[in-house]
Design an enzyme around this catalytic site. Structure first.
Site, PDB file in Angstrom:
ATOM      1  N   GLN A  14       0.822  -1.213   0.000  1.00 56.18           N
ATOM      2  CA  GLN A  14       0.000   0.000   0.000  1.00 56.18           C
ATOM      3  C   GLN A  14       0.857   1.265   0.000  1.00 56.18           C
ATOM      4  OE1 GLN A  14      -2.043   1.012   3.596  1.00 56.18           O
ATOM      5  NE2 GLN A  14      -3.593   2.240   2.566  1.00 56.18           N
ATOM      6  N   LEU A  15       1.820   1.335   0.899  1.00 57.63           N
ATOM      7  CA  LEU A  15       2.688   2.521   0.971  1.00 57.63           C
ATOM      8  C   LEU A  15       3.738   2.502  -0.129  1.00 57.63           C
ATOM      9  CD1 LEU A  15       3.721   3.070   4.685  1.00 57.63           C
ATOM     10  CD2 LEU A  15       2.924   4.822   3.116  1.00 57.63           C
ATOM     11  N   ASP A  36      10.371  -6.359  -4.610  1.00 53.56           N
ATOM     12  CA  ASP A  36       9.324  -7.053  -3.846  1.00 53.56           C
ATOM     13  C   ASP A  36       9.531  -8.538  -4.057  1.00 53.56           C
ATOM     14  OD1 ASP A  36       6.886  -7.720  -2.443  1.00 53.56           O
ATOM     15  OD2 ASP A  36       6.232  -5.668  -2.826  1.00 53.56           O
ATOM     16  N   TYR A 141       2.724  -8.544  15.213  1.00 50.43           N
ATOM     17  CA  TYR A 141       3.162  -7.400  14.387  1.00 50.43           C
ATOM     18  C   TYR A 141       3.712  -6.283  15.286  1.00 50.43           C
ATOM     19  CZ  TYR A 141       2.316  -3.299  11.314  1.00 50.43           C
ATOM     20  OH  TYR A 141       2.411  -2.147  10.591  1.00 50.43           O
ATOM     21  N   LYS A 145       7.500  -4.762  15.669  1.00 57.40           N
ATOM     22  CA  LYS A 145       7.819  -3.341  15.451  1.00 57.40           C
ATOM     23  C   LYS A 145       8.607  -2.767  16.627  1.00 57.40           C
ATOM     24  CE  LYS A 145       6.092  -2.750  11.357  1.00 57.40           C
ATOM     25  NZ  LYS A 145       7.018  -2.642  10.219  1.00 57.40           N
TER      26      LYS A 145
HETATM   27  C1  AKB Z   1      -2.354  -2.320  10.472  1.00 54.34           C
HETATM   28  O1  AKB Z   1      -3.571  -2.086  10.626  1.00 54.34           O
HETATM   29  O2  AKB Z   1      -1.823  -3.389  10.781  1.00 54.34           O
HETATM   30  C2  AKB Z   1      -1.481  -1.222   9.917  1.00 54.34           C
HETATM   31  C3  AKB Z   1      -0.852  -0.415  11.000  1.00 54.34           C
HETATM   32  C4  AKB Z   1      -1.671   0.495  11.813  1.00 54.34           C
HETATM   33  O3  AKB Z   1       0.328  -0.508  11.197  1.00 54.34           O
HETATM   34  N1  AKB Z   1      -2.250  -0.387   9.061  1.00 54.34           N
END
Ligand code: AKB
Length: 317
Positions: A14-15, A36, A141, A145
């Site tokens: 997306q980005l 990619d 996730y 991060k």
């Molecule tokens: C997600 O929803 O996982 C991402 C984010 C907020 O990092 N868009």
């Protein structure tokens, strides 16, 4: 600045789709290498298939193209990550460590790492969450991060590698679709509204989340990367805010412009993820250090999303 060779991983996301074009505009088509895990029919210009989990493959590309900057966007997002946590951890953390290590060994000057509001968990202050709030993420996730932010700071302090990072909120854009995030509803809703279909929302109507319009997100990324190094005081990641809204507020903004639009709410597992995230975040550190200012509020974002998607679907018929 003009002698840069910029490599983007996850360029088809997306980005990545939009950032690649913005960087080409700035640095020239021959100075931006999109990569990619696979190629798609829209890729034009310099493109290489690279699996960033493979450090040798990454290093070969960095050497061949004499890469000077890397924007590392490849990642598994929050909702998709929960379906296979170990694989997501492996991909998200391994690719970034490969990027850091290859950069250190090959004289790459700057690295961009996209962090996320997912670094926060239920223990953090919900409204205007500050940059230095406690980080107890509840998704794989988010954990990856936080890990990435700390590695970014480690490589900066230990090896003087100029790594910079933003904690993106949900990104709302018309050029590309998000894939596997908890904030994806805020893009999908516009597509349904424009093609005249009802929208089934996977979050409850009053779930406020931080969001940002794509132009603001891209501008923030480039402004951060171009700021003089001595302005970057935070070497983990900067909070980045645009606008915060609930599904109901967004649906109402759409209904004001498309009166027969309808929405219903069917929350699923993504509700728990959203409930653990901030409702809004405080990006005063970014404003103070490198002059960040968002431009798009809910009304401006709604207008431009509807206008651009109407053009898109008109062209498609
Ligand atoms: C997600 O929803 O996982 C991402 C984010 C907020 O990092 N868009």
């Amino acid at each position: 600045m003009l002698n840069e060779m910029i490599l983007i991983t996850g360029a088809n996301g997306q980005l990545g789709t939009v950032l690649t074009e913005a960087l080409k505009e700035k640095y020239g088509n021959d100075n931006v290498l999109a990569t990619d895990i696979s190629k798609n029919e829209t890729n034009s210009g310099l493109f290489e298939v690279v699996d960033a989990t493979n450090i040798d493959a990454l290093q070969t590309i960095v050497k061949t193209y004499k890469v000077s900057q890397i924007y590392h966007l490849a990642a598994i997002l929050s909702a998709k990550g929960e379906q296979n946590p170990l694989l997501s951890w492996d991909i998200n953390t391994k690719t970034f460590l490969n990027v850091l290590e290859v950069s250190r060994l090959n004289n790459v000057k700057k690295v961009f790492f996209p962090s996320s509001i997912a670094v926060f968990g239920s223990n953090a202050k919900k409204v205007n969450t500050p940059n230095n709030a406690v980080l107890n993420p509840e998704t794989v996730y988010g954990i990856s991060k936080v890990d990435g932010e700390n590695w970014a700071q480690y490589y900066f302090k230990k090896y003087n590698l100029d790594v910079r990072s933003l904690r993106y909120p949900g990104v709302v854009g018309y050029q590309s679709l998000p894939g596997g995030g908890t904030t994806d509803y805020a893009v999908d809703i516009f597509h349904k509204a424009v093609i005249g279909q009802p929208f089934s929302c996977f979050l409850e109507e009053n779930t406020a989340l931080p969001m940002i319009f794509i132009d603001d997100a891209i501008r923030a990324t480039i402004e951060l990367m171009e700021a003089p190094s001595n302005k970057i005081k935070t070497r983990t990641a900067y909070n980045l805010a645009g606008v915060s809204f609930t599904p109901k507020q967004l649906a109402n903004a759409i209904k004001e412009r498309i009166s027969n639009f309808s929405i219903n709410y069917n929350p699923d597992f993504r509700q728990n993820i959203a409930d653990s995230w901030p409702e809004s975040i405080d990006d005063s550190e970014a404003k103070k250090d490198w002059g960040w200012q968002p431009k798009y509020n809910l009304s401006a974002l709604t207008n431009i999303m509807l206008e651009k998607l109407k053009e898109h679907y008109k062209q498609a018929v």
